[in-house]
Design an enzyme around this catalytic site. Structure first.
Site, PDB file in Angstrom:
ATOM      1  N   HIS A 196     143.317  16.015  67.577  1.00 14.84           N
ATOM      2  CA  HIS A 196     143.290  17.472  67.736  1.00 14.84           C
ATOM      3  C   HIS A 196     143.449  18.116  66.367  1.00 14.84           C
ATOM      4  O   HIS A 196     144.354  18.915  66.135  1.00 14.84           O
ATOM      5  CB  HIS A 196     144.375  17.928  68.705  1.00 14.84           C
ATOM      6  CG  HIS A 196     144.030  17.662  70.133  1.00 14.84           C
ATOM      7  ND1 HIS A 196     143.266  18.526  70.892  1.00 14.84           N
ATOM      8  CD2 HIS A 196     144.315  16.606  70.934  1.00 14.84           C
ATOM      9  CE1 HIS A 196     143.111  18.026  72.112  1.00 14.84           C
ATOM     10  NE2 HIS A 196     143.720  16.846  72.165  1.00 14.84           N
ATOM     11  N   ARG A 228     127.970  15.671  54.380  1.00 14.39           N
ATOM     12  CA  ARG A 228     128.739  15.772  53.137  1.00 14.39           C
ATOM     13  C   ARG A 228     130.226  15.988  53.383  1.00 14.39           C
ATOM     14  O   ARG A 228     130.982  16.197  52.442  1.00 14.39           O
ATOM     15  CB  ARG A 228     128.160  16.894  52.258  1.00 14.39           C
ATOM     16  CG  ARG A 228     126.809  16.498  51.645  1.00 14.39           C
ATOM     17  CD  ARG A 228     126.143  17.643  50.914  1.00 14.39           C
ATOM     18  NE  ARG A 228     125.765  18.720  51.829  1.00 14.39           N
ATOM     19  CZ  ARG A 228     124.661  18.694  52.585  1.00 14.39           C
ATOM     20  NH1 ARG A 228     123.846  17.654  52.554  1.00 14.39           N
ATOM     21  NH2 ARG A 228     124.377  19.716  53.379  1.00 14.39           N
ATOM     22  N   ASP A 274     142.059   8.823  78.658  1.00 12.47           N
ATOM     23  CA  ASP A 274     142.553  10.205  78.661  1.00 12.47           C
ATOM     24  C   ASP A 274     142.612  10.712  80.094  1.00 12.47           C
ATOM     25  O   ASP A 274     142.284  11.867  80.394  1.00 12.47           O
ATOM     26  CB  ASP A 274     141.689  11.113  77.790  1.00 12.47           C
ATOM     27  CG  ASP A 274     142.356  12.452  77.485  1.00 12.47           C
ATOM     28  OD1 ASP A 274     143.591  12.557  77.643  1.00 12.47           O
ATOM     29  OD2 ASP A 274     141.646  13.399  77.090  1.00 12.47           O
TER      30      ASP A 274
END
Length: 385
Positions: A196, A228, A274
């Site tokens: 998170h 990048r 989860d």
């Protein structure tokens, strides 16, 4: 007890046939099968692995781990065990800090109360919040998020029962005080997971320098991988210090992305669900999770009323089947849910088919459903689905 397996998952690969001899709840010996074993072996064919370990379980079967009572824990731990899940980290999401501490204490009491029963083992609590980034909050409530500064850690760890129940802490390494918190937590023996988080790759590597070794649900609720700026996924996939928690419900991540994680991280990949309170239930059954309603959709994905993903609505054995059904190597999938999960916690006594390990074992049928489960060498009744 002696188990003759046509194949057994050992060291990340299927070998066999083998005989697994169990005494006093542990694997005493593993030897090649000769073909002359007597018929009194417990299994005469099929695949045997260590029991599944799910390190991110918020709940299942209508039970939320944050507030479960003894009856709820029995429902949860018994139900998961019959599905081949022999160890979990009950996961507590963002809430007011006093509520979090109370939840940790309840998890510790449940771990002790059920320690000698043939049910899923509680491996310690996973604290997923409140030390998260509001920019990557997912289904968490931002109003209860905190920065991981010393006073908040002191409150979290002040009560011995909560401190002893805790095992893993997810935090966002870019937050003020996060690196000092990581050094403190890992220095006290806890696992710190990056999650998170809106961290750059450089900030994730700094967390690794401070002792972080885990990732919470890679690619979900974190700064994405870009050409990048590798973000959180690029950083942890390229850094061998990190285990990579990966949701394998086929919904949070496309199975092709799971394949990419496995190809990149290999035996650092940890398969998790989860799972939330709705896991194992039918679609459209609304329950409370984290102070807001949630229900499974038709794909077994837990969602808030506004459509926000709140977690998985499946149990880990279903995740195994979904990944294998998508064409991923069964040995790789099952290793991620057993041996690698155990290694991420520093455990060699569970999650492994190895001499000296606890005899938490699963026999799988041809459709990758658990046909037989043993907890500490004790057989459980498994209902064929």
């Amino acid at each position: 007890m002696r188990v003759r397996a046509a194949r057994a998952l050992i060291g990340g690969a299927f070998v066999g046939p083998v005989v697994i001899e169990v005494a006093a709840g542990r694997i005493g010996r593993i030897r090649p099968a000769t073909g002359e074993e007597s018929v009194d072996h417990d299994v005469v064919d099929g695949v045997v692995t260590a029991g599944l370990l799910d390190l991110q379980v918020n709940g299942s079967f209508g039970i939320d781990v944050a507030g479960a009572d003894e009856s709820g824990w029995r429902t949860l731990l018994t139900g998961l065990a019959t599905r081949g899940v022999t160890g979990i980290e009950p996961t507590v999401i963002t809430a007011p800090l006093p509520d979090t501490v109370a939840a940790l204490e309840r998890i510790g009491r449940a771990r002790d109360a059920f320690a000698d029963e043939p049910v899923t083992r509680i491996l310690g609590a996973h604290l997923e919040g409140p030390f998260l980034s509001p920019a990557r909050k997912g289904a968490h409530r931002a109003e209860h998020m905190l920065v991981p500064e010393r006073p908040h850690l002191d409150t979290l760890l002040a009560r011995p029962a909560a401190r002893e129940a805790l095992r893993t802490v997810t935090l966002a390494p870019e937050l003020p005080g996060a690196l000092d918190a990581t050094r403190r937590l890992t220095g006290e023996g806890y696992v710190v997971a990056v999650g998170h988080s809106d961290a750059t790759a450089a900030q994730v590597h700094a967390a690794g320098d401070a002792g972080a070794t885990m990732t919470t649900h890679v690619f979900n609720a974190q700064r994405p991988l870009k050409p990048r700026e590798p973000g959180v996924p690029g950083a942890v996939l390229a850094d061998d210090r990190f285990f990579v928690g990966t949701i394998i419900d086929g919904q949070h991540l496309d199975p092709r992305v799971v394949s990419l994680v496995l190809a990149s991280a290999g035996r650092r990949t940890v398969g998790v669900t989860d799972a939330i309170v709705t896991a194992g239930l039918d679609a459209g059954h609304w329950l409370d999770f984290g102070g807001q309603p949630v229900a499974n959709d038709e794909h077994g994905l837990g969602r808030r009323r506004d459509g926000t993903i709140a977690g998985a609505g499946i149990v880990l054995d279903e995740g195994v089947r979904r990944m294998i059904g998508a064409g991923i190597d069964p040995a790789a999938v099952l290793t991620a849910c057993t041996e690698t999960a155990a290694r991420s916690l520093g455990r060699t006594d569970i999650g492994h088919v190895a001499e000296g390990a606890v005899a938490d074992l699963v026999q799988w049928d041809a459709g990758w459903h658990p046909a037989q489960v043993w907890i500490g060498g004790r057989a459980l009744s498994v209902t064929t689905r």
